[in-house]
Design an enzyme around this catalytic site. Structure first.
Site, PDB file in Angstrom:
ATOM      1  N   GLY A   1       7.607   5.181   7.519  1.00 18.22           N
ATOM      2  CA  GLY A   1       6.813   6.785   7.423  1.00 18.22           C
ATOM      3  C   GLY A   1       7.141   7.283   8.800  1.00 18.22           C
ATOM      4  N   SER A   2       6.382   7.948   9.100  1.00 19.75           N
ATOM      5  CA  SER A   2       6.593   9.077  10.330  1.00 19.75           C
ATOM      6  C   SER A   2       6.344   8.091  11.590  1.00 19.75           C
ATOM      7  CB  SER A   2       5.395  10.075  10.443  1.00 19.75           C
ATOM      8  OG  SER A   2       4.049   9.637  10.513  1.00 19.75           O
ATOM      9  N   THR A   3       7.033   8.725  12.678  1.00 19.67           N
ATOM     10  CA  THR A   3       6.988   8.113  14.125  1.00 19.67           C
ATOM     11  C   THR A   3       5.600   8.116  14.670  1.00 19.67           C
ATOM     12  OG1 THR A   3       9.335   8.600  14.645  1.00 19.67           O
ATOM     13  CG2 THR A   3       7.853   8.364  16.542  1.00 19.67           C
TER      14      THR A   3
ATOM     15  N   GLU B   1      10.424   1.634  10.018  1.00 15.43           N
ATOM     16  CA  GLU B   1      11.522   2.444   9.811  1.00 15.43           C
ATOM     17  C   GLU B   1      10.823   4.035   9.879  1.00 15.43           C
ATOM     18  OE1 GLU B   1      14.687   2.168   9.443  1.00 15.43           O
ATOM     19  OE2 GLU B   1      14.700  -0.227   8.747  1.00 15.43           O
TER      20      GLU B   1
ATOM     21  N   CYS C   1      14.680  10.634   5.533  1.00 14.45           N
ATOM     22  CA  CYS C   1      14.691  10.513   6.849  1.00 14.45           C
ATOM     23  C   CYS C   1      15.946  10.594   7.468  1.00 14.45           C
ATOM     24  CB  CYS C   1      14.041   8.912   7.289  1.00 14.45           C
ATOM     25  SG  CYS C   1      15.139   7.726   6.206  1.00 14.45           S
TER      26      CYS C   1
ATOM     27  N   THR D   1       2.800   7.794  12.885  1.00  8.77           N
ATOM     28  CA  THR D   1       1.946   6.663  12.243  1.00  8.77           C
ATOM     29  C   THR D   1       2.440   5.500  12.704  1.00  8.77           C
ATOM     30  OG1 THR D   1       1.438   8.168  10.427  1.00  8.77           O
ATOM     31  CG2 THR D   1       0.982   5.895  10.036  1.00  8.77           C
ATOM     32  N   GLY D   2       3.841   5.275  12.884  1.00  7.44           N
ATOM     33  CA  GLY D   2       4.438   4.039  13.345  1.00  7.44           C
ATOM     34  C   GLY D   2       3.805   3.489  14.661  1.00  7.44           C
TER      35      GLY D   2
ATOM     36  N   LYS E   1       0.911  -1.034  -0.216  1.00  8.95           N
ATOM     37  CA  LYS E   1       0.085   0.239  -0.060  1.00  8.95           C
ATOM     38  C   LYS E   1       0.917   1.133  -0.103  1.00  8.95           C
ATOM     39  CE  LYS E   1      -1.343   2.731   2.961  1.00  8.95           C
ATOM     40  NZ  LYS E   1      -1.362   4.006   2.042  1.00  8.95           N
TER      41      LYS E   1
HETATM   42  P1  NAD Z   1       3.238   8.914   7.046  1.00 11.32           P
HETATM   43  O1  NAD Z   1       3.427   8.260   8.350  1.00 11.32           O
HETATM   44  O2  NAD Z   1       2.216  10.020   7.113  1.00 11.32           O
HETATM   45  O3  NAD Z   1       2.722   7.804   6.236  1.00 11.32           O
HETATM   46  C1  NAD Z   1       3.434   6.791   5.619  1.00 11.32           C
HETATM   47  C2  NAD Z   1       2.257   5.828   5.205  1.00 11.32           C
HETATM   48  O4  NAD Z   1       1.471   5.180   6.150  1.00 11.32           O
HETATM   49  C3  NAD Z   1       1.304   6.158   4.083  1.00 11.32           C
HETATM   50  O5  NAD Z   1       1.430   4.980   2.997  1.00 11.32           O
HETATM   51  C4  NAD Z   1       0.148   6.253   4.827  1.00 11.32           C
HETATM   52  O6  NAD Z   1      -1.052   6.176   4.078  1.00 11.32           O
HETATM   53  C5  NAD Z   1       0.173   5.300   5.761  1.00 11.32           C
HETATM   54  N1  NAD Z   1      -0.880   5.712   6.873  1.00 11.32           N
HETATM   55  C6  NAD Z   1      -1.300   6.572   7.488  1.00 11.32           C
HETATM   56  N2  NAD Z   1      -1.846   6.297   8.682  1.00 11.32           N
HETATM   57  C7  NAD Z   1      -1.743   5.066   8.804  1.00 11.32           C
HETATM   58  C8  NAD Z   1      -2.436   4.243   9.757  1.00 11.32           C
HETATM   59  N3  NAD Z   1      -3.236   4.714  10.784  1.00 11.32           N
HETATM   60  N4  NAD Z   1      -2.163   2.822   9.717  1.00 11.32           N
HETATM   61  C9  NAD Z   1      -1.335   2.451   8.650  1.00 11.32           C
HETATM   62  N5  NAD Z   1      -0.718   3.183   7.686  1.00 11.32           N
HETATM   63  C10 NAD Z   1      -1.133   4.401   7.774  1.00 11.32           C
HETATM   64  O7  NAD Z   1       4.575   9.315   6.713  1.00 11.32           O
HETATM   65  P2  NAD Z   1       4.877  10.146   5.424  1.00 11.32           P
HETATM   66  O8  NAD Z   1       4.704  11.634   5.623  1.00 11.32           O
HETATM   67  O9  NAD Z   1       4.465   9.460   4.128  1.00 11.32           O
HETATM   68  O10 NAD Z   1       6.513   9.973   5.061  1.00 11.32           O
HETATM   69  C11 NAD Z   1       7.534  10.858   5.965  1.00 11.32           C
HETATM   70  C12 NAD Z   1       7.846  10.027   7.402  1.00 11.32           C
HETATM   71  O11 NAD Z   1       8.715   8.959   6.790  1.00 11.32           O
HETATM   72  C13 NAD Z   1       9.214  10.929   7.781  1.00 11.32           C
HETATM   73  O12 NAD Z   1       8.958  11.107   9.294  1.00 11.32           O
HETATM   74  C14 NAD Z   1      10.422  10.283   7.600  1.00 11.32           C
HETATM   75  O13 NAD Z   1      11.442  10.683   8.445  1.00 11.32           O
HETATM   76  C15 NAD Z   1       9.814   8.926   7.576  1.00 11.32           C
HETATM   77  N6  NAD Z   1      10.787   8.052   6.588  1.00 11.32           N
HETATM   78  C16 NAD Z   1      11.621   7.109   7.265  1.00 11.32           C
HETATM   79  C17 NAD Z   1      12.440   6.289   6.819  1.00 11.32           C
HETATM   80  C18 NAD Z   1      13.098   5.372   7.347  1.00 11.32           C
HETATM   81  O14 NAD Z   1      13.680   4.558   6.646  1.00 11.32           O
HETATM   82  N7  NAD Z   1      13.441   5.497   8.680  1.00 11.32           N
HETATM   83  C19 NAD Z   1      12.339   6.451   5.245  1.00 11.32           C
HETATM   84  C20 NAD Z   1      11.772   7.381   4.636  1.00 11.32           C
HETATM   85  C21 NAD Z   1      10.842   8.293   5.330  1.00 11.32           C
END
Ligand code: NAD
Length: 482
Positions: free
Chosen positions: A233-235, A255, A289, A237-238, A182
């Protein structure tokens, strides 16, 4: 649900874009706009998959587990190599599509992201997780196997949708799992093409791709037939992913965000480092990131460094990623653009010294943000504490080793960091940084066999390396009485 479109036609990168479920391309009942961040113009409609499509994708992935995991490593490797070849044959179109939906410069970052991602698939296809023999004597033998988990859900962000997507696909599939991918709703198009290409070369159900809103990410995390979530993704959402996955005790790899410090020591050959530090802070317009987000420079060289760094930054061009003259593209989406506007307003309201940039031209079409340097803001300022995810960098002065280590570590994040200068002191500081990766006199080197992951709130588990591969498996111990 939805018309099924035959998959034997060549891939057409101009659209339409379809979900891929069980080796078939499908429409969703509705679509959503995908704009080009450099212009604001809508470039495509992406299928807005909902619960029906997500459930169908998981069911297809589940049905494919037995046959896919029953193949030998060599057979799965052959499939993945074919997949890498098929992706490679669309390399140029994928790079253009990446720039058009994500914004990064076509001829540099987009091309290298696509190439690196295809290389990753090809190389990971050669990896195996061997059986370990722990004990083997006259009476007893103990073997440790690593067996597939089943269905893996992959959730990706919008900053590196190609590389981060295929970083999940290749290790999950080679270890015998099937997948539902996704992508971020901000950058769904390249991932939808991955699904379309997979439908031509992989068995049905092995790789399914469903685009849609955040809520289908949550459904994937809650789904009882999904064994693992691999999330980038973001912390914030993680943390939700971890909670959503608790129902069936999903294996979870996270990640997440970072606030990486780079530390330039007094004895560093700092003038020669400026281009590298620029790329590491501002590449992908800071939407990275592991971008340098706090640059600590020793007080004995700080002001000269800022002057020279600003001069170098001023030679760089922010523009449409399709223009070969562009060094930095736009911010990928308006949500992030607005966050940066708020950060810039905070910098201005607090009167921090801004020797370059600082003003966002809201009348310019596209999500463009100028390269911005903030000189020595306080340690508790937003620009130091938060992950800005844009082309804005605080350059901070420090005096002592203990002080800079304490300041670098004073954050909930623990993703990466770098130290620049004499080897002995740099290595000592590297050992004291609380992060998953520290580079010394280099930065942003990754490798198939090099584990990558975050400490503290930057993540859980790793990607890449032997540990990344076994993260897609269950450990199974077999004991034999002889
Ligand atoms: P985000 O957390 O907003 O979204 C990431 C993904 O999660 C998207 O596909 C989104 O649709 C999905 N999502 C949103 N809500 C969800 C939920 N409740 N349950 C499951 N999935 C959900 O992050 P973003 O804004 O797309 O990305 C930027 C962030 O990602 C930054 O914080 C960046 O540092 C981090 N990032 C980390 C790494 C790493 O390897 N550590 C790499 C790239 C980006």
């Amino acid at each position: 649900m939805t018309a099924v479109i035959p998959t034997d036609n060549p891939v057409d990168f101009t659209g339409p874009y379809r979900l891929s479920i069980n080796g078939e391309l499908r429409e969703a009942t509705t679509t959503f706009d995908v704009p080009n961040p450099a212009t604001g113009a809508v470039i495509a409609q992406a299928p807005d998959g909902g619960a029906d499509e997500l459930n169908a994708a998981v069911a297809a992935a589940k049905a494919a587990v037995a046959s896919w995991s029953g193949l030998s490593w060599e057979q799965r490797s052959a499939y993945l190599t074919r997949y890498a070849d098929a992706l490679d044959s669309h390399r140029d179109e994928l790079a253009t599509l990446l720039t058009t939906e994500q914004g990064k410069p076509r001829h540099t970052m987009a091309a290298s992201e696509v190439d690196a991602a295809i290389f990753w698939v090809r190389e990971v296809a050669q990896r195996t997780v061997p059986v370990e023999v722990i004990e083997d004597d006259d009476d007893h033998r103990v073997e440790v196997h690593h067996v597939p988990l089943g269905v893996v859900g992959a959730i990706t962000p919008w900053n590196f949708p190609v590389l981060l997507g295929l970083w999940k696909v290749a290790p999950a599939l080679i270890t015998g799992n099937t997948m539902v991918l996704k992508p971020s709703p901000y950058t769904p198009l390249c991932s939808l093409r991955f699904g379309e290409i997979a439908a031509r070369v992989l068995p049905p159900g092995v790789l399914n791709v469903v685009s849609g809103g955040n809520e289908i990410g949550q459904l994937l995390c809650e789904h009882p037939d999904v064994a693992k979530i691999s999330f980038t993704g973001s912390t914030a959402t993680g943390k939700k992913v971890m909670a959503s996955g608790a129902g069936n005790l999903k294996r979870i790899t996270l990640e997440l965000g970072g606030n990486d410090a780079a530390i330039v020591l007094a004895d560093a050959d700092w003038k020669s480092l400026i281009p590298k530090l620029f790329d590491a802070a501002f590449g992908n317009s800071g939407q990275w990131c592991i971008a340098i987000k706090r640059l600590y420079v020793h007080s004995s060289i700080h002001s000269q460094f800022v002057d020279e760094f600003v001069k170098y930054c001023a030679t760089k061009t922010v523009g449409d990623g399709m223009d070969p003259q562009t060094d930095l593209g736009p911010i990928q989406n308006t949500m992030q653009y607005e966050k940066l506007r708020s950060m810039f307003a905070d910098i201005e309201a607090n009167g921090y010294r801004v020797p370059l940039g600082g003003q966002i031209d809201v009348d310019r079409p596209g999500n463009f943000v100028p390269i911005t340097i903030v000189d020595n803001p306080p340690e508790d300022s937003r620009i130091v504490r938060e992950e800005p995810f844009g082309p804005v960098l605080p350059i901070l002065s420090f005096d002592t080793e203990d002080e800079v280590v304490a300041r670098a570590n004073d954050t909930e994040f623990g993703l990466g960091g770098s130290v620049w200068g004499g080897r002995e002191q740099a290595a000592r500081i590297a050992g004291r940084l609380e992060t998953g990766t520290v580079w010394v006199n280099e930065i942003h080197i990754h490798g198939i066999d090099v584990p990558f992951g975050g400490h503290k709130c930057s993540g859980l588990g790793v990607e890449n390396g032997a540990e990344g591969l076994t993260g897609f498996t269950n450990t199974k111990t077999l004991m034999f009485h002889k």
